[in-house]
Scaffold this motif. Structure first.
Motif, mmCIF file in Angstrom:
data_model
loop_
_atom_site.group_PDB
_atom_site.id
_atom_site.type_symbol
_atom_site.label_atom_id
_atom_site.label_comp_id
_atom_site.label_asym_id
_atom_site.label_seq_id
_atom_site.Cartn_x
_atom_site.Cartn_y
_atom_site.Cartn_z
ATOM 1 N N ARG A 74 0.822 -1.215 0.000
ATOM 2 C CA ARG A 74 0.000 0.000 0.000
ATOM 3 C C ARG A 74 0.860 1.271 0.000
ATOM 4 N NH1 ARG A 74 -5.363 -0.539 1.755
ATOM 5 N NH2 ARG A 74 -5.502 1.449 0.689
ATOM 6 N N ASN A 75 2.180 1.105 -0.270
ATOM 7 C CA ASN A 75 3.105 2.247 -0.325
ATOM 8 C C ASN A 75 3.015 3.133 0.910
ATOM 9 O OD1 ASN A 75 4.374 1.735 -2.870
ATOM 10 N ND2 ASN A 75 2.423 2.282 -3.815
ATOM 11 N N ARG A 76 2.921 2.490 2.060
ATOM 12 C CA ARG A 76 2.858 3.218 3.320
ATOM 13 C C ARG A 76 4.278 3.455 3.836
ATOM 14 N NH1 ARG A 76 -1.807 -0.920 5.007
ATOM 15 N NH2 ARG A 76 -3.616 0.325 4.422
ATOM 16 N N THR A 77 4.403 4.416 4.739
ATOM 17 C CA THR A 77 5.693 4.746 5.327
ATOM 18 C C THR A 77 5.598 4.610 6.840
ATOM 19 O OG1 THR A 77 6.076 6.353 3.553
ATOM 20 C CG2 THR A 77 7.461 6.535 5.498
ATOM 21 N N VAL A 78 6.581 3.966 7.437
ATOM 22 C CA VAL A 78 6.678 3.864 8.890
ATOM 23 C C VAL A 78 7.895 4.689 9.310
ATOM 24 C CG1 VAL A 78 7.001 2.323 10.867
ATOM 25 C CG2 VAL A 78 5.635 1.565 8.908
ATOM 26 N N VAL A 79 7.683 5.637 10.215
ATOM 27 C CA VAL A 79 8.737 6.555 10.624
ATOM 28 C C VAL A 79 8.886 6.513 12.143
ATOM 29 C CG1 VAL A 79 9.494 8.970 10.627
ATOM 30 C CG2 VAL A 79 8.201 8.084 8.683
ATOM 31 N N GLY A 80 10.112 6.345 12.615
ATOM 32 C CA GLY A 80 10.394 6.440 14.042
ATOM 33 C C GLY A 80 10.632 7.891 14.421
ATOM 34 N N VAL A 81 9.989 8.331 15.490
ATOM 35 C CA VAL A 81 10.106 9.716 15.920
ATOM 36 C C VAL A 81 10.601 9.742 17.367
ATOM 37 C CG1 VAL A 81 8.894 11.907 16.256
ATOM 38 C CG2 VAL A 81 8.184 10.361 14.404
ATOM 39 N N ASP A 82 11.893 9.999 17.546
ATOM 40 C CA ASP A 82 12.468 10.102 18.880
ATOM 41 C C ASP A 82 12.588 11.585 19.215
ATOM 42 O OD1 ASP A 82 13.823 9.995 21.258
ATOM 43 O OD2 ASP A 82 15.409 8.663 20.543
ATOM 44 N N TRP A 83 11.457 12.159 19.599
ATOM 45 C CA TRP A 83 11.391 13.599 19.837
ATOM 46 C C TRP A 83 12.317 14.014 20.984
ATOM 47 C CZ3 TRP A 83 6.152 16.417 19.150
ATOM 48 C CH2 TRP A 83 6.353 17.792 19.133
ATOM 49 N N GLY A 84 12.428 13.172 21.992
ATOM 50 C CA GLY A 84 13.281 13.508 23.123
ATOM 51 C C GLY A 84 14.720 13.733 22.706
ATOM 52 N N ALA A 85 15.281 12.804 21.948
ATOM 53 C CA ALA A 85 16.664 12.936 21.485
ATOM 54 C C ALA A 85 16.803 14.122 20.533
ATOM 55 C CB ALA A 85 17.115 11.644 20.808
ATOM 56 N N TRP A 86 15.831 14.294 19.650
ATOM 57 C CA TRP A 86 15.862 15.406 18.691
ATOM 58 C C TRP A 86 15.852 16.738 19.426
ATOM 59 C CZ3 TRP A 86 12.381 19.359 17.743
ATOM 60 C CH2 TRP A 86 12.617 20.125 16.596
ATOM 61 N N SER A 87 15.000 16.846 20.452
ATOM 62 C CA SER A 87 14.867 18.127 21.153
ATOM 63 C C SER A 87 16.155 18.538 21.865
ATOM 64 C CB SER A 87 13.703 18.075 22.141
ATOM 65 O OG SER A 87 13.982 17.197 23.207
ATOM 66 N N LEU A 88 16.987 17.568 22.248
ATOM 67 C CA LEU A 88 18.250 17.887 22.910
ATOM 68 C C LEU A 88 19.247 18.550 21.964
ATOM 69 C CD1 LEU A 88 18.741 14.686 25.093
ATOM 70 C CD2 LEU A 88 18.039 16.976 25.865
ATOM 71 N N THR A 89 19.155 18.219 20.683
ATOM 72 C CA THR A 89 20.094 18.781 19.711
ATOM 73 C C THR A 89 19.478 19.891 18.859
ATOM 74 O OG1 THR A 89 19.538 17.030 18.133
ATOM 75 C CG2 THR A 89 21.433 16.643 19.581
ATOM 76 N N HIS A 90 18.194 20.165 19.057
ATOM 77 C CA HIS A 90 17.489 21.211 18.302
ATOM 78 C C HIS A 90 16.654 22.053 19.272
ATOM 79 C CE1 HIS A 90 18.339 18.076 15.319
ATOM 80 N NE2 HIS A 90 18.360 19.054 14.438
ATOM 81 N N GLN A 91 17.316 22.646 20.242
ATOM 82 C CA GLN A 91 16.601 23.318 21.320
ATOM 83 C C GLN A 91 15.776 24.517 20.852
ATOM 84 O OE1 GLN A 91 19.433 23.958 24.464
ATOM 85 N NE2 GLN A 91 19.691 21.767 24.801
ATOM 86 N N ALA A 92 16.278 25.303 19.941
ATOM 87 C CA ALA A 92 15.529 26.466 19.454
ATOM 88 C C ALA A 92 14.274 26.023 18.703
ATOM 89 C CB ALA A 92 16.410 27.340 18.562
ATOM 90 N N GLU A 93 14.411 25.007 17.847
ATOM 91 C CA GLU A 93 13.255 24.502 17.109
ATOM 92 C C GLU A 93 12.234 23.879 18.056
ATOM 93 O OE1 GLU A 93 16.466 23.867 16.340
ATOM 94 O OE2 GLU A 93 16.740 23.713 14.176
ATOM 95 N N GLN A 94 12.712 23.177 19.074
ATOM 96 C CA GLN A 94 11.829 22.572 20.075
ATOM 97 C C GLN A 94 11.039 23.654 20.804
ATOM 98 O OE1 GLN A 94 10.596 19.827 20.944
ATOM 99 N NE2 GLN A 94 10.235 19.792 23.119
ATOM 100 N N ARG A 95 11.699 24.720 21.203
ATOM 101 C CA ARG A 95 11.032 25.822 21.907
ATOM 102 C C ARG A 95 9.955 26.434 21.018
ATOM 103 N NH1 ARG A 95 9.820 26.490 26.669
ATOM 104 N NH2 ARG A 95 7.869 27.187 25.853
ATOM 105 N N ALA A 96 10.271 26.633 19.728
ATOM 106 C CA ALA A 96 9.299 27.219 18.793
ATOM 107 C C ALA A 96 8.090 26.304 18.624
ATOM 108 C CB ALA A 96 9.962 27.497 17.444
#
Length: 139
Positions: A74-96
């Motif tokens: 069905r051409n579906r996409t499965v994506v892992g989202v580790d927001w916690g780890a991402w937010s540690l390295t993208h603090q300005a974007e996380q705040r926004a």
């Protein structure tokens, strides 16, 4: 509770795939799954062709195995989202993002309160899905 807060539809755990597909007239565009467990497979099957399934976490305590034929055929996409780890390295974007999300909250639901000695009953109600929303235990 979601409907009372303005949601267009609510899908219960009994027949996720069929209910979501009927409501969306063929399949939903996106599944955001912070729970995992037994509802992962029917949630994946509720997606339309080309839909995306976001793996956010495993609050159920069970890491599911997904039928990858459903992704391929069905051409579906499965994506892992580790927001916690991402937010540690993208603090300005996380705040926004948090500022934007908080701006959308116009009428937060106050928690229901119970005395601390009611904790066993409150926890049992949570485990058996007899309650929704925030609950505060007051000493």
């Amino acid at each position: 509770m979601a409907l009372a807060a303005g949601a267009e539809a609510a899908v219960g755990p009994d027949d996720v795939k069929t209910s979501a597909r009927e409501w969306s007239q063929g399949g939903v565009d996106l599944v955001v799954d912070p729970v995992g467990g037994a509802l992962a497979d029917p949630s994946l099957r509720a997606l339309r062709e080309g839909g995306r399934y976001l793996v956010i976490g495993f609050a159920s305590g069970e890491i599911p195995s997904l039928p990858l034929n459903q992704v391929l055929l069905r051409n579906r996409t499965v994506v892992g989202v580790d927001w916690g780890a991402w937010s540690l390295t993208h603090q300005a974007e996380q705040r926004a993002l948090l500022d934007t999300a908080l701006d959308l909250v116009t009428d937060p639901v106050a928690p229901r309160t119970h005395p601390l000695d009611a904790a066993p009953t409150v926890l049992d109600d949570l485990l058996h899905r007899r309650t929704a929303g925030k609950i505060a235990l007051i000493p």
